[in-house]
Design an enzyme around this catalytic site. Structure first.
Site, short mmCIF file in Angstrom:
data_model
loop_
_atom_site.label_atom_id
_atom_site.label_comp_id
_atom_site.label_asym_id
_atom_site.label_seq_id
_atom_site.Cartn_x
_atom_site.Cartn_y
_atom_site.Cartn_z
N LYS A 191 0.84 -1.20 0.00
CA LYS A 191 0.00 0.00 0.00
C LYS A 191 0.88 1.25 0.00
O LYS A 191 1.70 1.44 0.89
CB LYS A 191 -0.91 0.05 1.23
CG LYS A 191 -1.97 1.14 1.05
CD LYS A 191 -2.67 1.53 2.34
CE LYS A 191 -1.91 2.55 3.14
NZ LYS A 191 -1.74 3.86 2.50
N GLY A 244 7.10 4.65 8.53
CA GLY A 244 6.26 5.83 8.77
C GLY A 244 6.44 6.32 10.18
O GLY A 244 7.52 6.17 10.77
N SER A 245 5.39 6.87 10.75
CA SER A 245 5.51 7.48 12.08
C SER A 245 5.53 6.41 13.17
O SER A 245 4.99 5.32 13.00
CB SER A 245 4.34 8.43 12.31
OG SER A 245 3.13 7.71 12.35
N THR A 246 6.12 6.77 14.29
CA THR A 246 6.16 5.84 15.43
C THR A 246 4.74 5.56 15.93
O THR A 246 4.42 4.42 16.28
CB THR A 246 7.05 6.43 16.54
OG1 THR A 246 8.39 6.48 16.05
CG2 THR A 246 7.04 5.56 17.79
N GLY A 249 3.24 3.09 13.65
CA GLY A 249 3.96 1.83 13.85
C GLY A 249 3.44 1.07 15.06
O GLY A 249 3.28 -0.15 15.05
N GLU A 266 9.99 0.56 10.58
CA GLU A 266 11.01 1.60 10.49
C GLU A 266 10.27 2.90 10.72
O GLU A 266 9.43 3.29 9.92
CB GLU A 266 11.68 1.53 9.12
CG GLU A 266 13.02 2.23 9.09
CD GLU A 266 12.89 3.62 8.56
OE1 GLU A 266 12.85 4.55 9.40
OE2 GLU A 266 12.84 3.78 7.34
N CYS A 300 13.60 10.21 7.60
CA CYS A 300 13.54 9.62 8.94
C CYS A 300 14.87 9.78 9.67
O CYS A 300 14.88 9.92 10.88
CB CYS A 300 13.11 8.17 8.85
SG CYS A 300 14.03 7.24 7.63
N GLU A 402 9.83 14.75 16.54
CA GLU A 402 10.21 14.76 15.12
C GLU A 402 9.38 15.81 14.38
O GLU A 402 8.16 15.76 14.39
CB GLU A 402 9.94 13.37 14.51
CG GLU A 402 10.36 13.25 13.07
CD GLU A 402 10.16 11.85 12.50
OE1 GLU A 402 9.03 11.33 12.56
OE2 GLU A 402 11.14 11.26 12.01
P1 NAI Z 1 1.94 7.60 8.86
O1 NAI Z 1 2.89 6.77 9.63
O2 NAI Z 1 0.58 7.74 9.44
O3 NAI Z 1 1.80 7.01 7.37
C1 NAI Z 1 2.71 6.14 6.75
C2 NAI Z 1 1.97 5.02 6.04
O4 NAI Z 1 1.16 4.33 6.98
C3 NAI Z 1 1.00 5.50 4.95
O5 NAI Z 1 0.98 4.57 3.89
C4 NAI Z 1 -0.33 5.49 5.67
O6 NAI Z 1 -1.43 5.34 4.79
C5 NAI Z 1 -0.19 4.28 6.56
N1 NAI Z 1 -1.08 4.30 7.73
C6 NAI Z 1 -1.52 5.37 8.44
N2 NAI Z 1 -2.32 4.98 9.44
C7 NAI Z 1 -2.39 3.63 9.39
C8 NAI Z 1 -3.07 2.64 10.16
N3 NAI Z 1 -3.83 2.98 11.20
N4 NAI Z 1 -2.91 1.35 9.83
C9 NAI Z 1 -2.13 1.00 8.79
N5 NAI Z 1 -1.48 1.88 8.01
C10 NAI Z 1 -1.61 3.18 8.30
O7 NAI Z 1 2.61 9.01 8.67
P2 NAI Z 1 2.05 10.38 8.07
O8 NAI Z 1 0.73 10.71 8.66
O9 NAI Z 1 2.14 10.35 6.63
O10 NAI Z 1 3.14 11.40 8.63
C11 NAI Z 1 3.13 11.82 9.99
C12 NAI Z 1 4.52 11.90 10.53
O11 NAI Z 1 5.14 10.62 10.49
C13 NAI Z 1 5.47 12.80 9.76
O12 NAI Z 1 5.31 14.13 10.09
C14 NAI Z 1 6.79 12.24 10.19
O13 NAI Z 1 7.13 12.76 11.44
C15 NAI Z 1 6.53 10.76 10.30
N6 NAI Z 1 6.94 10.02 9.10
C16 NAI Z 1 8.10 9.29 9.13
C17 NAI Z 1 8.54 8.65 7.99
C18 NAI Z 1 9.79 7.85 7.98
O14 NAI Z 1 10.44 7.78 6.96
N7 NAI Z 1 10.14 7.19 9.06
C19 NAI Z 1 7.82 8.74 6.72
C20 NAI Z 1 6.58 9.47 6.81
C21 NAI Z 1 6.19 10.09 7.96
#
Ligand code: NAI
Ligand code: MG
Length: 505
Positions: A191, A244-246, A249, A266, A300, A402
């Site tokens: 996804k 994605g976000s902690t 995660g 991660e 990240c 972050e």
């Molecule tokens: P997110 O962690 O919510 O999204 C990342 C992925 O997870 C997307 O594909 C999203 O659709 C999916 N996702 C979201 N909620 C989910 C759930 N309940 N169950 C399963 N999958 C889910 O991050 P978001 O909202 O895009 O960004 C928020 C913050 O996260 C950013 O400001 C940043 O601090 C951090 N982040 C860190 C990243 C990294 O590379 N470690 C990448 C993106 C965001």
């Protein structure tokens, strides 16, 4: 069905066919409820197009296709070298299509085109090629327990793998996850992030063109809380890998418990970069600028906390500000001279601006930037001036949380002990950088800093997360490792076989 693709012309004049459906079983299909995700150009806030959003029912279909492919001899019994050939072919198709893919990354994500082309796309093809070479090198072991037994292990694929990726490196994150999973013979339901749904769909066509059997790779766009959650808790999925976000995660980890899924996470970071007074100042300034300001700070492993030894603190700040002023050119990401494009979405832009307010109200000194940047085009777009805070205390939110933007805090420290204490004063543990000419100190500290990756005298995203080298976090920055040989561990089980050669009852 005409609604499953659209002819588009990107801002750089490039015309291409954009698929808009869900890629299941090597076919384009519509989402079951007709819900759509709108892709926005962060440079001018215009709508690019809409794509289908997957519902839990669509995830079911993708999982069914992935399970059938996993059990189909066409894939299951394919010689590993042949699997490697398909992956190599895919890597070469990425090379052949890199301009169009980079164009879409820039249009949808806002990253500078030269970066998308020369860094992101090189990483995508390089990572797939690297893991193509591993496909026929995933070996078991023979374990000698004495003459009465032949014991050996088989490295088996895990099965159907769910992969949930973010928007900061849309195709790069896809390659990091597809490479090792495919090399080991798994099948996949991926996804993409709803903020950047487009490039992965063009990439999906290359998977089919490379010759992968139907169902081996299925690619969905969809909302995290809907399609992402359906993947994380699906009983038909054996593993979930997430970046994605902690916070998300943590949710995924809970959901994955329904069937004790294997997980790789991660997540976030607040990585320190430590500059000792014996460091090459010019080099430390240049690397630390790249370490936080590239990719609009949306990395990240961004080194977002710079710790500088007190004797050189003031000089460092002046030199850092000069470096930002001369290098961080904010502008249209398709323009050649642009270093920094817009933040990916309005939500991210507002998040960064809210941390600027937090920094000010907590009493840190705003040394540079600290506002929306409105001098691009007609003043629209999610641009933020590169922002530097000094006189920051470890208790402040801007030190602890972050931000994920062109936003850095610079603190001073007295000695090695204080540097280490401040570096480790975080719930995160993704990366850390040390600048010093004292190699003994550098190597000693490298062991003591709590992080998955240490950089000594450099810090460049792209160069310093290298697909040949294991990558991942400690503490709340993640579980497991991606990339390198270690990345294969996350996608195989070791089956043990005991053969009796001489113990008779
Ligand atoms: P997110 O962690 O919510 O999204 C990342 C992925 O997870 C997307 O594909 C999203 O659709 C999916 N996702 C979201 N909620 C989910 C759930 N309940 N169950 C399963 N999958 C889910 O991050 P978001 O909202 O895009 O960004 C928020 C913050 O996260 C950013 O400001 C940043 O601090 C951090 N982040 C860190 C990243 C990294 O590379 N470690 C990448 C993106 C965001
Ligand atoms: Mg977008």
């Amino acid at each position: 069905m005409s609604d499953l693709s659209i002819e588009l012309t990107a801002p750089n004049g490039r015309k291409y066919t954009q698929p808009t459906g869900l890629f299941i079983n090597n076919e384009w299909v519509a989402g079951s409820k007709g819900n759509k995700i709108t892709s926005i150009n962060p440079t001018d806030e215009s709508e690019i197009t809409q794509v289908h959003a997957a519902e839990p029912e669509d995830v079911d279909k993708a999982v069914e296709a992935a399970r059938a492919a996993f059990n189909n001899p066409t894939w299951r019994d394919m010689a590993p070298s042949e699997r490697g050939d398909l992956m190599y072919k895919l890597s070469q198709l990425v090379v052949q299509n890199k301009e169009v893919l980079a164009t879409i990354e820039t249009w949808d994500n806002g990253k500078p085109y030269s970066v998308a082309l020369n860094e992101d796309l090189a990483e995508v093809s390089g990572c797939l090629k690297y893991y193509a070479g591993y496909a026929d090198k995933v070996h078991g072991q023979v374990i000698d327990t004495g003459p009465a037994k032949l014991a050996y292990t088989i490295r088996e694929p895990l099965g159907v793998c769910g992969q949930i990726i973010p928007w900061n490196y849309p195709l790069g994150m896809a390659a990091w996850k597809l490479g090792p999973a495919l090399a080991c013979g798994n099948t996949i339901v991926m996804k993409a992030a709803e903020q950047t749904p487009l490039s992965i769909l063009v990439f999906a066509n290359l998977i089919k063109e490379a010759g992968f059997p139907p169902g081996v790779v299925n690619i969905l766009n969809g909302h995290g809380k809907v399609a992402g959650a359906a993947i994380a808790q699906h009983l038909g999925i054996d593993k979930v890998a997430f970046t994605g976000s902690t916070a998300t995660g943590r949710e995924i980890m809970k959901m994955a418990s329904v069937n004790l899924k294997n997980i790789t996470l991660e997540t976030g970071g607040k990585s320190p970069l430590i500059v000792f007074d014996d460091a090459d100042m010019d080099q430390a300034v240049k690397w630390s600028h790249i370490g936080i300001m590239s990719n609009m700070g949306q990395i990240c492993t961004a080194t977002s906390r710079i710790l500088v030894q007190e004797g050189i603190y003031d000089n460092f700040i002046e030199a850092f500000k000069k470096q930002v002023a001369s290098t961080s050119k904010v502008g249209d990401p398709f323009a050649e001279e642009t270093f920094q494009g817009p933040q990916v979405t309005k939500a991210q832009y507002e998040k960064v601006l809210s941390y600027i307010e937090a920094g000010k109200s907590e009493g840190a000194t705003l040394a540079m930037g600290g506002e929306a940047y409105k001098n691009v085009g007609e003043g629209k777009g999610f641009f933020v001036s590169p922002t530097v805070f000094t006189n920051v205390k470890p208790s402040m939110r801007i030190f602890r949380e972050e931000v994920f933007g062109p936003f850095v805090v610079i603190l001073s420290f007295k000695d090695e002990e204080e540097a280490l204490q401040k570096a480790n004063d975080t719930t995160y543990g993704l990366g850390a950088a040390i600048f010093t000419k004292d190699i003994v100190r550098a190597h000693k500290l490298a062991r003591k800093i709590e992080a998955g990756t240490l950089w000594i005298n450099s810090r460049k995203p792209g160069q310093d997360s290298d697909f040949r080298i294991p990558f991942g976090g400690v503490k709340q920055s993640g579980i497991g490792r991606e990339l390198g040989e270690a990345g294969l561990e996350a996608y195989t089980n070791k089956k043990a076989v005991h053969v009796n050669l001489g113990t008779w009852l």
